[in-house]
Write an enzyme that holds these catalytic residues in place. Structure first.
Site, PDB file in Angstrom:
ATOM      1  N   GLU A 192       0.806  -1.220   0.000  1.00  0.00           N
ATOM      2  CA  GLU A 192       0.000   0.000   0.000  1.00  0.00           C
ATOM      3  C   GLU A 192       0.832   1.260   0.000  1.00  0.00           C
ATOM      4  OE1 GLU A 192      -0.719  -2.720   1.668  1.00  0.00           O
ATOM      5  OE2 GLU A 192      -2.792  -3.224   1.179  1.00  0.00           O
TER       6      GLU A 192
ATOM      7  N   HIS B  34     -11.630  -4.548   9.694  1.00  0.00           N
ATOM      8  CA  HIS B  34     -12.129  -4.226   8.351  1.00  0.00           C
ATOM      9  C   HIS B  34     -13.327  -3.289   8.367  1.00  0.00           C
ATOM     10  CE1 HIS B  34      -9.607  -7.521   6.898  1.00  0.00           C
ATOM     11  NE2 HIS B  34      -9.907  -7.200   5.670  1.00  0.00           N
TER      12      HIS B  34
HETATM   13  C1  LIG Z   1      -2.800  -4.878   4.081  1.00  0.00           C
HETATM   14  C2  LIG Z   1      -3.946  -5.530   3.417  1.00  0.00           C
HETATM   15  N1  LIG Z   1      -4.206  -5.252   2.139  1.00  0.00           N
HETATM   16  C3  LIG Z   1      -5.229  -5.849   1.504  1.00  0.00           C
HETATM   17  C4  LIG Z   1      -6.029  -6.750   2.153  1.00  0.00           C
HETATM   18  C5  LIG Z   1      -7.192  -7.432   1.421  1.00  0.00           C
HETATM   19  N2  LIG Z   1      -6.841  -8.836   1.213  1.00  0.00           N
HETATM   20  C6  LIG Z   1      -7.247  -9.774   2.065  1.00  0.00           C
HETATM   21  S1  LIG Z   1      -6.601 -11.261   1.721  1.00  0.00           S
HETATM   22  C7  LIG Z   1      -5.757 -10.664   0.391  1.00  0.00           C
HETATM   23  C8  LIG Z   1      -4.881 -11.557  -0.406  1.00  0.00           C
HETATM   24  C9  LIG Z   1      -3.783 -12.126   0.419  1.00  0.00           C
HETATM   25  O1  LIG Z   1      -3.119 -13.125  -0.276  1.00  0.00           O
HETATM   26  P1  LIG Z   1      -2.136 -14.137   0.420  1.00  0.00           P
HETATM   27  O2  LIG Z   1      -1.239 -13.394   1.359  1.00  0.00           O
HETATM   28  O3  LIG Z   1      -1.467 -14.893  -0.655  1.00  0.00           O
HETATM   29  O4  LIG Z   1      -3.039 -15.080   1.306  1.00  0.00           O
HETATM   30  P2  LIG Z   1      -4.169 -16.085   0.837  1.00  0.00           P
HETATM   31  O5  LIG Z   1      -5.459 -15.339   0.898  1.00  0.00           O
HETATM   32  O6  LIG Z   1      -3.823 -16.572  -0.517  1.00  0.00           O
HETATM   33  O7  LIG Z   1      -4.141 -17.169   1.853  1.00  0.00           O
HETATM   34  C10 LIG Z   1      -6.017  -9.312   0.224  1.00  0.00           C
HETATM   35  C11 LIG Z   1      -5.492  -8.485  -0.863  1.00  0.00           C
HETATM   36  C12 LIG Z   1      -5.748  -6.977   3.510  1.00  0.00           C
HETATM   37  N3  LIG Z   1      -6.506  -7.792   4.253  1.00  0.00           N
HETATM   38  N4  LIG Z   1      -4.695  -6.388   4.097  1.00  0.00           N
END
Ligand SMILES: Cc1ncc(C[n+]2csc(CCOP(=O)(O)OP(=O)(O)O)c2C)c(N)n1
Ligand SMILES: Cc1ncc(C[n+]2csc(CCOP(=O)(O)OP(=O)(O)O)c2C)c(N)n1
Ligand SMILES: [Mg+2]
Ligand SMILES: [Mg+2]
Lengths: 323, 327, 327, 323
Positions: C60, C129
């Protein structure tokens, strides 16, 4: 070690480093006189980096630097008077006096600061380069930062994004071994900064930051690489700050001996010595160079002294664009 | 009572806390060898060693988060974020973790963390180093926010913060560090719940905190010379606010002026105005007024910085205006 | 006039802006292949390609900073930060760079950046959130802050934001995306300077914005059924505030209730109260009151979330209380 | 490939994975019935990671996980009823119902979340490990996070700090190739995650996250290493999420074929096959296992259904500690 430069070039390089050194010595003097206030971070000892790197850039290339940016702005061609006036906080300053030592700006020369949050300039540089790439301009953005910035999350994020999108950013780390009072081994688990480039699939190179010719050569390779569309590079310039971190620093964290050792092969001393070896400089050359710089500094001080203060009525001018 | 600087008072507090409790440790940028950007921990590394006095990398989000983790796991960390300006990098950890963990876990977790940071303008360090964002922190449920203005509070509120089971954020105005003051006896017994009337008066209540307290007291002195007897209230704790002391003062004087170094719009001064509106509307003889910072990135030159932030002269003028005494 | 959802309105705005100006591009997490966490950019990658619709890493601070850099260098970036909750990670870039660069450079630089993000609670996504931090943003000089509540504003304010030479932050309440509304003609001509009286009335002014507007309008309807004629003011732009429209309304009705989904203490509602105090004190028949979120990390279960954030019933009750009509 | 485990152990591993799978299938069903709301991120496909890794931990070790943590809490031993009640938002939930799917906590089992800001758990894990180290306890902290988290600045900062201070943190990356809808090569300039450990002077290892025995073996090495005072490790578990990112996800970004291919060597299917080869499982074994899990789930649902809602009067309880 790079090839012997021709005499004019050697004289110019020496002049550029000496000019930064004398400017800052004067700034330190003016600080103790109370003409300059707030933070003042001197670049003394590190001049070879700005002097070697910045002339490689084209006028349309961009620069993003830190609060230790006097040398960079001087090298970029911002008139010394405007920089001195900025240190004074006068309207004639390159930022109308509002920024002071840490916030030199010169939009006409694409000098985007003078930013004082450690690592905060890296994302900005990435964005500037992104805009150039999207507009199909073969420009590069030179982003200077310290070794301390490498520990910040923004270093990681910016390296990744620039490499991912193959953006023409030159990540230029001025590794002077200390972040304020903390020695690099006390804050980096792996202190080889250039090697970190690999984790982003980016070329990285360690450069003797005390050797102005080595700096120039490395910078040229990285700039050519970026300009040809091959993306960013990380250059680690190994250097040393001869003075305190800022005028507030009592330097409790390092010993005089270490400082003296580095001074013994300081960038100016070092290059002067080589010029003598090459027999391309006479004592007269040096004297007239010092004299010219001295005159330029005197004029800059006079300009700063004569420059008015910004009227208080203008305090909130330019918080937003005029309607 | 003895005289010492605010900086020394903080150092005393740190040292006593560290000596008294092996769970307490200090971490942050340059707290060790450098002695703290403002000198508050000078000598502590030498006395207590690198386990207790930890220089960190420049990684605000992570060392604040690590403070939260260490607090969850039996330690009593004191994290120094050099200045509030850099704390912006750690706000995710503060708002999303420190402030939520107890409630969100249904009361299972406790984060007894103390975070100290310098705040404020006035030292000509320009726009990126002059923020006063303690009002933002005071918005966040789950944390406590302190703004010690005196040497006694600088030490005492730190010691008291270390007895809190919840995260406490201490804002030390950078202008105060070299200022001298009288250390009262037993500073460790200060409360974190009450504002203090630093100067009783009857004409009007000047409500302020932190670095601005001294400007308000200076203004009150100047006003007294002109026969105007202002009361000066030092909030001390910005979250939770001591509504009762504020309202009691306003009910007595019927007029309030708030002095807050935050940018006017949306600063803590607005909340105090709202609480007075809600709790003492019918007691007011005039609208509450505010002296805050101008809505501008704080500029470097002294004359512009002075013009941008609250000054005693502006307080005096506002008080006179509110009392209909011309300016 | 035609009906469409808020989400579609945002998408129309994005698409028109992208088609109209080659300098405009959209970047953020999952704006491309995924189509945006809230579906606001669905189809745009396919239509406009990956140069204009850029999926970013989870970084971000850096992609917001890169937006600032691109804006400095001739582009017109629209950065989507998925939600305000994650924008905490980018606040350093926003407060220290986006907001300062024009002033600090003496007027040399311009940052024509638009940042959009979802805000607010109401979808049972719990404490990390559900923030409503637009009030924080409204504190920062150098940026503009918008909170479109209608489909016309969702599209129109985005288009207008792209004409601004300064950084603009747009807060889209996540609850609104699936809501339908009427798109007025020529949304691109909406102003960014004026609040809107969404329902004229005489008994009292309900001042609100964003997702809460609909709750206030619902409450006003219920009140109308009981013969109470409330005026509802939609702030639309949170910085700079349209003080005149607020004060005009309060001078007419003599009473004001502010509805703000931020946590009560230190929310934008406090600033509005303060501005009314300062500008319309002598016009008030009763103290200004506020309906805000409870001072608590927003919990997951619906009954607790509902209890934590403003609801039409609470607005109705507060209005009656203020008018002395019992509850 | 790891050695053949004994029958009891094999049955337990299968049971553990199946138990996670069935629990989540039930959760998905309850979501469509409206019993569960908000975000629900399923771990289906990735069960071998939690099932292999978590039993290696001692009771006094700590866990920090993400919003995709149902499997981890189940493996840690939090009663299924408390987890199901948490999904319902009921007082009997492991977080009194306040957290829901993304925020499981169980202090008694040192399960510190259930944290939903990507990469936000890493600094917390570093701090927990720091506290253990400062208190001379030979404990480790297991920190789970996704591939997407690797791009965040906090990953970089936390890796550095843990390595610098030699803290007993196990950085456990569940690389399911996607961060929401973005495939790893679209956001990582260098997609080999394990290799990133080197930049911090820390051991890193790529592990087949579909093979529960491989996970266990790697976890044991890393835990032993940390417990012996040698500091952190990074393990990259290569796995795949079979379901959508969350219940809101329309899965526009990947094709069915890819998902089917991964399913074909899913962790449970895979392990079942091997157990058949090893002839250590009969159909009866499997049936009674499924039946037992089914009963446990039914009981958990009944518990959740019967559990009361938290009274609204308690809304602000525990924002601060009681006075
Ligand atoms: C700092 C932040 N940015 C965006 C989000 C929204 N978000 C939630 S899960 C996710 C993807 C995360 O991917 P990963 O770390 O690969 O975990 P996975 O969901 O695949 O287990 C996003 C963009 C968030 N929760 N926190
Ligand atoms: C994010 C942030 N944290 C802390 C500071 C305070 N600070 C200013 S300079 C500095 C040291 C930076 O060291 P380095 O990056 O090596 O640069 P150098 O000063 O050696 O040129 C620190 C800690 C800051 N400006 N920004
Ligand atoms: Mg350095
Ligand atoms: Mg993933």
């Amino acid at each position: 070690m790079a090839n012997e430069p021709d005499r004019d070039k050697a004289l110019k390089l020496l002049h550029d480093m000496l000019r930064i050194r004398r400017f800052e010595e004067k700034a330190a003097e003016l600080y103790s006189l109370g003409k300059i206030r707030g933070f003042l971070h001197l670049y003394i000892g590190e001049e070879a980096v700005a002097a070697g790197a910045i002339p490689v850039l084209q006028p349309e290339d961009a620069i993003v630097a830190t609060y230790r940016e006097h040398g960079h702005a001087l090298m970029r061609g911002t008139p010394m008077g405007a920089l001195m006036a900025e240190l004074y906080g006068k309207v004639g300053g390159c930022s109308r006096g509002r920024g002071g030592s840490m916030h030199f700006f010169d939009a006409s020369r694409r000098f985007f600061g003078g930013l004082a949050i450690v690592a905060g300039g890296l994302p900005i540089a990435v964005g500037i380069a992104l805009a150039d790439k999207m507009q199909n301009r073969a420009r590069v953005t030179a982003c200077f930062f310290g070794d301390g910035a490498v520990a910040e999350g923004e270093f990681h994020e910016s390296m990744n994004l620039a490499a991912l999108w193959k953006l023409p950013v030159l990540f230029l780390c001025e590794n002077n071994l200390y972040a304020m009072g903390t020695e690099i081994h006390r804050y980096e688990s792996q202190a080889n900064i250039a090697a970190k480039a690999e984790g982003y699939g980016m070329p990285g190179e360690t450069v003797d930051g005390m050797d102005v010719l080595a700096v120039e050569a490395a910078m040229r390779r990285a700039a050519d690489h970026a300009r040809a569309g091959n993306g960013p590079s990380l250059l680690e310039f190994q250097t040393y700050r001869f003075r305190a971190h800022s005028m507030y620093d009592a330097e409790l964290y390092r010993n005089k001996h270490e400082v003296e050792e580095w001074k013994a092969h300081g960038p100016i001393k070092n290059f002067k010595g080589r010029m003598h070896e090459w027999k391309c400089m006479t004592n007269d050359d040096l004297e007239s160079m010092e004299a010219a710089i001295g005159r330029e500094i005197d004029e800059a001080v006079a300009f700063a002294e004569a420059s008015p203060w910004e009227p208080i009525e203008d305090l909130t001018k330019d918080v937003y664009a005029p309607l | 009572m003895r005289k010492l600087t605010y900086r020394e008072a903080v150092r005393e507090g740190l040292r006593e806390a560290l000596l008294a409790d092996p769970r307490v440790f200090l971490m942050g940028e340059d707290v060790g060898r450098y002695g703290g950007a403002y000198g508050c921990s000078r000598g502590l590394l030498e006395e207590l060693g690198p386990e207790r006095i930890r220089d960190t990398p420049l990684s605000e989000s992570t060392f604040v988060g690590a403070g939260i983790g260490a607090a969850l796991n039996g330690m009593r960390p004191i994290v120094e974020v050099m200045t509030v300006n850099f704390s912006l990098l750690a706000l995710d950890q503060i708002v999303n973790n420190a402030a939520t963990l107890r409630h969100m876990s249904g009361g299972q977790l406790s984060v007894p963390l103390v975070v100290r940071m310098a705040t404020g303008a006035g030292r000509q360090v320009a726009a990126q180093h002059s923020h006063s964002l303690e009002g933002w922190y005071a918005h966040v449920p789950g944390i406590k926010v302190l703004a010690p203005a005196t040497v006694t509070d600088a030490k005492g509120m730190l010691l008291a913060a270390l007895r809190e089971p919840d995260p406490v954020f201490i804002f030390e105005h950078s202008y105060l560090y070299p200022q001298e003051g009288e250390m009262e006896d037993d500073p460790g017994s200060v409360t974190l719940t009450q504002a203090a009337v630093r100067r009783p008066g009857s004409a009007l209540s000047v409500i302020t905190y932190g670095g601005s307290l001294w400007k308000a007291l200076k203004a009150a002195e100047d006003l007294a010379a002109e026969g105007i007897d202002a009361e000066v209230v030092d909030l001390r704790t910005l979250r939770p606010l001591d509504r009762e002391t504020i309202l009691t003062s306003v009910r007595k004087t019927h007029r309030a002026l708030i002095v807050d170094e935050g940018w006017r719009t949306g600063s803590l001064s607005a909340e105090i105005t709202a609480q007075i509106m809600e709790g003492a509307f019918y007691d007011l003889d005039a609208p509450v007024d505010r002296i805050c910072s101008a809505e501008v990135p704080i500029p470097y030159p002294k004359h512009l910085e002075d013009a941008a932030i609250p000054q005693p002269e502006a307080i005096v003028a506002a008080v006179k205006r509110m009392l209909g005494k011309g300016a």
